[in-house]
Design an enzyme around this catalytic site. Structure first.
Site, short mmCIF file in Angstrom:
data_model
loop_
_atom_site.label_atom_id
_atom_site.label_comp_id
_atom_site.label_asym_id
_atom_site.label_seq_id
_atom_site.Cartn_x
_atom_site.Cartn_y
_atom_site.Cartn_z
N ASN B 401 47.01 -76.40 -17.19
CA ASN B 401 48.22 -77.21 -17.14
C ASN B 401 48.05 -78.51 -17.92
O ASN B 401 48.59 -78.66 -19.01
CB ASN B 401 48.61 -77.48 -15.68
CG ASN B 401 49.94 -78.18 -15.56
OD1 ASN B 401 50.53 -78.60 -16.56
ND2 ASN B 401 50.43 -78.32 -14.35
N ASP B 402 47.26 -79.41 -17.38
CA ASP B 402 47.12 -80.72 -18.03
C ASP B 402 46.58 -80.63 -19.46
O ASP B 402 46.95 -81.41 -20.32
CB ASP B 402 46.20 -81.63 -17.20
CG ASP B 402 46.85 -82.01 -15.87
OD1 ASP B 402 48.10 -81.97 -15.80
OD2 ASP B 402 46.12 -82.31 -14.92
N VAL B 403 45.71 -79.66 -19.70
CA VAL B 403 45.08 -79.59 -21.03
C VAL B 403 46.04 -79.05 -22.09
O VAL B 403 45.68 -78.99 -23.26
CB VAL B 403 43.79 -78.74 -21.01
CG1 VAL B 403 42.77 -79.37 -20.09
CG2 VAL B 403 44.07 -77.31 -20.63
N ALA B 441 46.60 -84.08 -12.74
CA ALA B 441 46.98 -85.46 -13.05
C ALA B 441 48.30 -85.83 -12.39
O ALA B 441 48.75 -86.96 -12.49
CB ALA B 441 47.08 -85.65 -14.56
#
Lengths: 98, 472
Positions: B401-403, B441
């Site tokens: 997700n965040d990456v 995050a």
């Protein structure tokens, strides 16, 4: 030069040079192998077993040698475990025969 | 064994050979093809170091030593054989703790009987300083690694100390600072005292154990790649510290190699998360921010089934798969490999793109894919594949997700500046997620709302298996 060089100074020379070597060698490690790098460095740092063997060296069992023996045992787990698990991982990165 | 040949000079030469072998071992890891030879060189170096040290001890207590080695070695061998690749982070943390503990025990033994190490008795001041450093770094490594192990192994449910959520309390950093200062004060007393000064030495080491524990508990589960790398580094410095006190160049070299390796890995991990090392160490990240995702509004996402995804992928010319830790949690690696093979058989160019923090430790995802027998030629690092994202037909994001969050390009967002895999540039994006929950995050991800994005909801393994079925 007069006098002797303190061993600590020689140790410091070795240390600084080794950090430089480490810096250059490690930056060349391919990111794909960073996990094997960790297990291999782990195995290498267990060369501390040398100190443990010396501590356990004297023939009579006393406080110091018992501590040494425990340290030998702990470090041995790492020596065997570290190299073997690295080998196991690296086998997985072998090129596949088509 | 005849010891007359084993002069201190000869022994030092053997140790030098071992040191060179260790360097060559690490050098071997620059490519998968030379890596196995590298490991063997490392084993050779270790064998030389151990055999000649044993020879030095001679007949003394060698029986017990060999016994201890066999017990420890057997345990290590069994663990190395049984451990799952997903458990690698726990194993590495556990092994760091052993190095740390060994360093402490050796330091105590050296204070107790310096003669066994060929060091003057009473201890000279310089050796005491080095023992002090070796002992406290070892102690911090030990207790810190134990906490890291507990967090990684998910023991948090049983022991709150191991909770993967950060443990924070007011005044935490001041407490740590105070303990560190008191520890150093005791170390100084030990250093200056004319005798062994056991009390000061024990107090100092005890405080170091406490400090190791306290500095790791506030660090959240997702920062673990940095923590493991950092403890890796500490274990090396502990070994180097012991090398200083024993005037053993090989220990210093090996320790420094490991220490710099861990430091570099910590740096790489911090950079990949766009966090400063200090902010990771101070911890607390990922505590309350989870609910912070604001103004998600009522934006709509397109969602599709595994069949739709299969259809899109088999008609693509190029496909990039972005695996995240969710994939490893779902143990979907083997299913993914099967899917990749089937698509390749249909003429699709399949590649994998890996973000540096995709796993729980550096390089973890690469190992998981290698275990599933994905050829490493198909696996690309983020920076090597990002330039080609714009010309990629289909991207499949699995459990990440965040990456892949394009907010990283927007000034003012919490992850601004974090390097990401540019999947939003691809012609079609397929995202597999369990639900619409925010990532670690706590941010929403605009990627999910793009016109070119299709969400495929469900457990990663189940979805991939369904895709495989659809491809038949």
């Amino acid at each position: 030069m007069g006098g002797n060089i303190d061993p600590t100074v020689i140790n410091l020379v070795v240390f600084v040079l080794a950090v430089f070597v480490g810096y250059h060698v490690i930056w060349n490690v391919t990111p794909a192998l960073h996990t094997p790098l960790m297990s291999l460095t782990n195995a290498i740092s267990s060369v501390i077993i040398v100190g443990a063997i010396l501590a356990a060296g004297p023939s009579e069992l006393d406080f110091g040698t018992v501590l040494g023996l425990i340290a030998v045992g702990l470090a041995s787990v790492n020596v065997a475990g570290g190299f073997l698990v690295t080998q196991r991982m690296l086998e997985m990165f072998k090129k596949k025969q088509k | 064994m005849n010891l007359s040949y084993l002069t201190p000079n000869a022994l030092t030469i053997y140790y030098l050979i071992a040191s060179v072998l260790f360097i060559l071992a690490l050098k071997g890891l620059s490519h998968p093809d030379t890596a196995r030879r590298g490991n063997w060189l490392g084993i050779a170096g270790m064998a030389i170091a151990m055999v000649f040290t044993l020879a030095l001890v001679g007949k003394g207590g060698i029986g017990y030593i060999v016994l201890a080695m066999m017990i420890g070695g057997a345990i290590g061998a069994v663990v190395a054989r049984r451990v799952e690749m997903t458990q690698m982070p726990e194993l590495v943390a556990a092994m760091h703790s052993l190095v740390g503990m060994a360093a402490v025990l050796i330091a105590v033994a050296a204070v107790n009987n310096p003669a066994a190490f060929g060091v003057a008795d009473p201890l000279p001041a310089s050796n005491k300083l080095e023992l002090f450093i070796g002992s406290f770094v070892g102690a911090i490594t030990f207790s810190g690694s134990v906490i890291a192990f507990g967090k990684l192994a998910g023991l948090g449910k049983r022991f709150r100390l191991f909770s993967s959520a950060p443990i924070v309390f007011p005044g935490q950093h001041w407490l740590n600072l105070a303990i560190a200062l008191v520890m150093i004060a005791f170390g100084t007393v030990f250093f200056l005292a004319p005798d062994e000064a056991w009390t000061a030495f024990i107090m100092m080491t005890g405080l170091a154990f406490m400090l190791g524990l306290l500095i790791i508990i506030p660090i959240g589960g997702a920062d673990m790649p940095v923590v493991i790398s950092m403890l890796n580094s500490y274990s090396g410095w502990a070994a180097a510290g012991i090398g200083f006190s024993l005037n053993n160049a090989m220990l210093i070299i090996a320790g420094s190699l490991v220490g710099s390796s861990g430091a570099i890995l910590s740096y790489i991990m911090c950079k990949a998360m766009n966090r400063s090392f200090i902010s990771v160490i101070l911890g607390g990240f990922g505590a309350e921010e989870g609910a912070a995702a604001a103004d998600t509004g009522e934006r709509t996402v397109k969602s599709g089934s595994a069949d739709d995804a299969a259809f899109l992928m088999q008609n693509a010319e190029s496909l990039v798969i972005v695996p995240g830790y969710g994939l490893a949690v779902a143990r979907a690696q083997h299913a993914v490999k099967e899917m990749a093979q089937m698509l390749a058989a249909k003429g699709v160019a399949v590649r994998f793109a890996i973000h540096p923090v995709a796993g729980r430790m550096p390089g973890h995802m690469n190992v998981l894919l290698a275990e599933a027998e994905v050829p490493y030629e198909q696996v690309f690092e983020m920076e090597d594949i990002n330039g080609e994202m714009g010309t990629t037909d289909v991207v499949l994001v699995l459990g990440a997700n965040d990456v892949v969050n394009p907010l990283a390009y927007e000034k003012g967002s919490a992850i601004y500046g974090m390097p990401i895999i540019d999947v939003h540039k691809a012609r079609t994006v397929l995202v597999n997620k369990r639900s619409m929950a925010a990532g670690y995050a706590g941010l929403d991800n605009p990627l999910f709302y793009m016109d070119r994005t299709m969400m495929v909801f469900g457990d990663a393994k189940k979805v991939v298996e369904d895709i495989v079925k659809a491809l038949h």
